[in-house]
Every structure is written in structure tokens, then in C-alpha cells.
Scaffold this motif. Structure first.
Motif, PDB file in Angstrom:
ATOM      1  N   ASP A   8      11.384  -3.138  -2.058  1.00 32.01           N
ATOM      2  CA  ASP A   8       9.962  -1.811  -2.472  1.00 32.01           C
ATOM      3  C   ASP A   8       9.829  -0.938  -3.862  1.00 32.01           C
ATOM      4  O   ASP A   8       8.941  -1.327  -4.933  1.00 32.01           O
ATOM      5  CB  ASP A   8      10.614  -0.657  -2.054  1.00 32.01           C
ATOM      6  N   ARG A  12       6.872  -1.664  -6.580  1.00 30.51           N
ATOM      7  CA  ARG A  12       5.954  -0.879  -7.685  1.00 30.51           C
ATOM      8  C   ARG A  12       6.512  -0.503  -8.619  1.00 30.51           C
ATOM      9  O   ARG A  12       5.118  -0.545  -9.322  1.00 30.51           O
ATOM     10  CB  ARG A  12       7.545   0.278  -7.081  1.00 30.51           C
ATOM     11  N   ILE A  64       1.212   2.946   6.880  1.00 32.29           N
ATOM     12  CA  ILE A  64       1.785   3.837   5.810  1.00 32.29           C
ATOM     13  C   ILE A  64       2.345   2.723   5.226  1.00 32.29           C
ATOM     14  O   ILE A  64       2.983   2.502   4.165  1.00 32.29           O
ATOM     15  CB  ILE A  64       3.067   4.603   6.284  1.00 32.29           C
ATOM     16  N   LYS A  68       1.914   2.543   1.042  1.00 30.57           N
ATOM     17  CA  LYS A  68       2.950   3.345   0.192  1.00 30.57           C
ATOM     18  C   LYS A  68       3.080   2.990  -1.341  1.00 30.57           C
ATOM     19  O   LYS A  68       3.264   3.848  -2.279  1.00 30.57           O
ATOM     20  CB  LYS A  68       3.936   3.327   0.522  1.00 30.57           C
ATOM     21  N   THR A  71      -0.504   5.114  -3.713  1.00 34.50           N
ATOM     22  CA  THR A  71      -1.175   6.172  -3.084  1.00 34.50           C
ATOM     23  C   THR A  71       0.188   7.377  -3.604  1.00 34.50           C
ATOM     24  O   THR A  71       1.358   7.502  -4.061  1.00 34.50           O
ATOM     25  CB  THR A  71      -1.575   6.720  -1.878  1.00 34.50           C
ATOM     26  N   ASP A  74       2.323  12.186  -0.204  1.00 32.43           N
ATOM     27  CA  ASP A  74       3.646  12.128   0.394  1.00 32.43           C
ATOM     28  C   ASP A  74       3.093  12.284   1.655  1.00 32.43           C
ATOM     29  O   ASP A  74       2.074  12.089   2.373  1.00 32.43           O
ATOM     30  CB  ASP A  74       4.145  12.719  -0.062  1.00 32.43           C
ATOM     31  N   HIS A  75       4.448  11.588   2.327  1.00 34.08           N
ATOM     32  CA  HIS A  75       4.269  11.554   4.283  1.00 34.08           C
ATOM     33  C   HIS A  75       2.974  12.968   5.037  1.00 34.08           C
ATOM     34  O   HIS A  75       2.658  12.401   5.399  1.00 34.08           O
ATOM     35  CB  HIS A  75       5.323  12.029   4.913  1.00 34.08           C
ATOM     36  N   HIS A 106      -5.856   3.746   4.152  1.00 27.68           N
ATOM     37  CA  HIS A 106      -4.864   4.929   5.333  1.00 27.68           C
ATOM     38  C   HIS A 106      -6.309   5.058   5.746  1.00 27.68           C
ATOM     39  O   HIS A 106      -6.396   4.912   7.050  1.00 27.68           O
ATOM     40  CB  HIS A 106      -4.524   5.651   4.279  1.00 27.68           C
TER      41      HIS A 106
END
Length: 257
Positions: A8, A12, A64, A68, A71, A74-75, A106
């Protein structure tokens, strides 16, 4: 779990246009530590996610997982987008202010998971823009903010969805020659006063029955957004603004529901 964390963070870093900026990279752990301390201080007791249906919906989880990295939302805000995408009536979906395309992706997943086929259009100046103008209420921003994006990259991100259309340019001017039809849902994420005010003025007469405008950065010290919404609801009292946690507003026309 360690492998997932490493993957992850590597992703990023690869997607960050400032990945070779040493000062930015050195500051990242400090920013994360500060934000983590703030979350521990403010979210006590923590937000209860147990048995929240949308968070356990397989289609939502798959969306998601893809969005993720693209964007800043947040959740909770992504969950609000997902839920209202399923509730509105027939019509087109819009997103104004797409940046890296994560929330657009999304929404495309939400459309694909729904029962009603519909076109989706997203608008952003992408790497050519930022903001057209700022007011004293927009003190959090600079004219050249949010250039860390790419029109070609967002088009590629949404390419698997034939109903998705990406438009480069400032809204609403970029929509001037487009026949979008009645609007069922608009995700409005433009951060500042003038862009919010002009977008709302364009949307007001183009909304479909059972439609909604989901506005980002509401009650989040973005005084320009709050001012534009206050002026709009005062001028057009048929519109009702409902705050959503943590920093969104749901704008509904009472006459359309």
C-alpha cells in the motif's frame, strides 16, 4: 499484513508526483503521527463500524480497494457517496472536482452495482488548472493548488466503464455545449466560494426528481463553501441543506421529493 502495508505504501509513493521531493518525504511521517494523535484525541469513544452494512458490502469493499490510492476522501465520505448513489432517482451522475479520479471511480462502481443504468460525467481542470479566482473566505488555498493530477490518468482509470465521461475544464463552462440531461446526483467538491456558487447556480434548474447534491468540505473551515451554500439556500428556500458526518452537506430540493 506486513506485506499489505508495504505494498500500500509503495503504491502511494509511486502515485505521488512529489515522490522525489526530499522535504515532502521527510515530513510525511511527522504529518501521519500528528494526524494519528489527533484522531486518538478526538474520536473517543471511536467511531463504531460494527455491523455497518455498507462497510461490509462486497461491491463497496471492492470499490474502496481500487479507489483508496486515488482519493483524499475518507471512508465516511465515500460511504455517504455510495449510499446516496443508490437512493436517488433516474438521471445522470456528475462529479465536479475530480482531482486524481478516486471518488469518480468509486461512483462508477456504485453505478455498476445499482439497478438503474445511467451516464456519469466528471469535470476538473486537471493539470491545466487549480482555481479561477479566490476570495478572502478561501484563505486555506492558493490559485495553483491541486495540480497533482492528470487528465490522461483519470481517463485511463475510468476506461473500464463505458458510461463514464471525463471532461477537462472549469465547471460550468466545460458543460456549456454538453447535453447532460436531468441530473440525479452531483458530487460537488470544488473547495472555494466562486466555484461552489457558480456550480450551484448551474445545477439548480437541471435537477431530476428525487435528486441530490452532495457537497464536500461543509463545516470544515472552508468558509467559501459555507458562504456559497448559505447564500444559495437563502435565495432559494426550497433547497434544504443537511450536514453529514464528517464534512459533507446533502442539498435537496423539497419540491423534487
Amino acid at each position: 499484513m506486513v506485506a499489505n502495508w508495504f505494498t500500500d505504501n509503495l503504491t502511494r509513493w509511486q502515485l505521488n508526483s512529489r515522490r522525489w521531493d526530499l522535504l515532502h518525504l521527510l515530513g510525511t511521517p511527522l504529518r501521519r503521527r500528528r494526524f494519528a494523535a489527533e484522531r486518538r484525541r478526538l474520536l473517543q469513544p471511536p467511531v463504531d463500524t460494527g455491523n455497518v452494512e455498507v462497510l461490509h458490502h462486497p461491491a463497496y469493499q471492492a470499490a474502496i480497494a481500487q479507489a483508496k490510492f486515488h482519493t483524499l476522501l475518507d471512508h465516511p465520505r465515500l460511504a455517504n457517496l455510495w449510499n446516496y448513489a443508490q437512493l436517488v432517482g433516474p438521471g445522470a451522475f456528475l462529479e465536479v472536482g475530480s482531482l486524481r479520479g478516486g471518488s469518480a471511480l468509486h461512483l462508477c462502481h456504485a453505478i455498476a452495482a445499482g439497478a438503474t443504468p445511467r451516464p456519469f460525467h466528471c469535470f476538473d481542470p486537471f493539470e491545466t488548472g487549480g482555481f479561477t479566482a479566490l476570495t478572502p473566505d478561501d484563505e486555506l488555498f492558493r490559485l495553483d493548488d491541486f495540480l497533482d493530477t492528470s487528465y490522461a490518468r483519470v481517463r485511463q482509470l475510468l476506461a473500464p466503464f463505458p458510461f463514464a465521461h471525463v471532461h477537462r475544464g472549469f465547471f460550468p463552462a466545460a458543460a456549456e455545449n454538453l447535453n447532460l440531461g436531468p441530473i440525479a446526483l452531483c458530487h460537488l467538491d470544488v473547495d472555494v466560494y466562486l466555484a461552489t456558487s457558480e456550480s450551484l447556480a448551474w445545477l439548480r434548474t437541471r435537477l431530476a426528481p428525487r435528486s441530490a447534491i452532495l457537497v464536500d468540505d461543509v463545516n470544515r473551515r472552508c468558509r467559501g463553501v459555507d458562504r456559497a451554500l448559505a447564500e444559495f439556500t437563502a435565495a432559494f428556500p426550497e433547497f434544504l441543506l443537511l450536514p453529514l458526518f464528517p464534512s459533507q452537506g446533502l442539498l435537496l430540493n423539497r419540491n423534487l421529493w
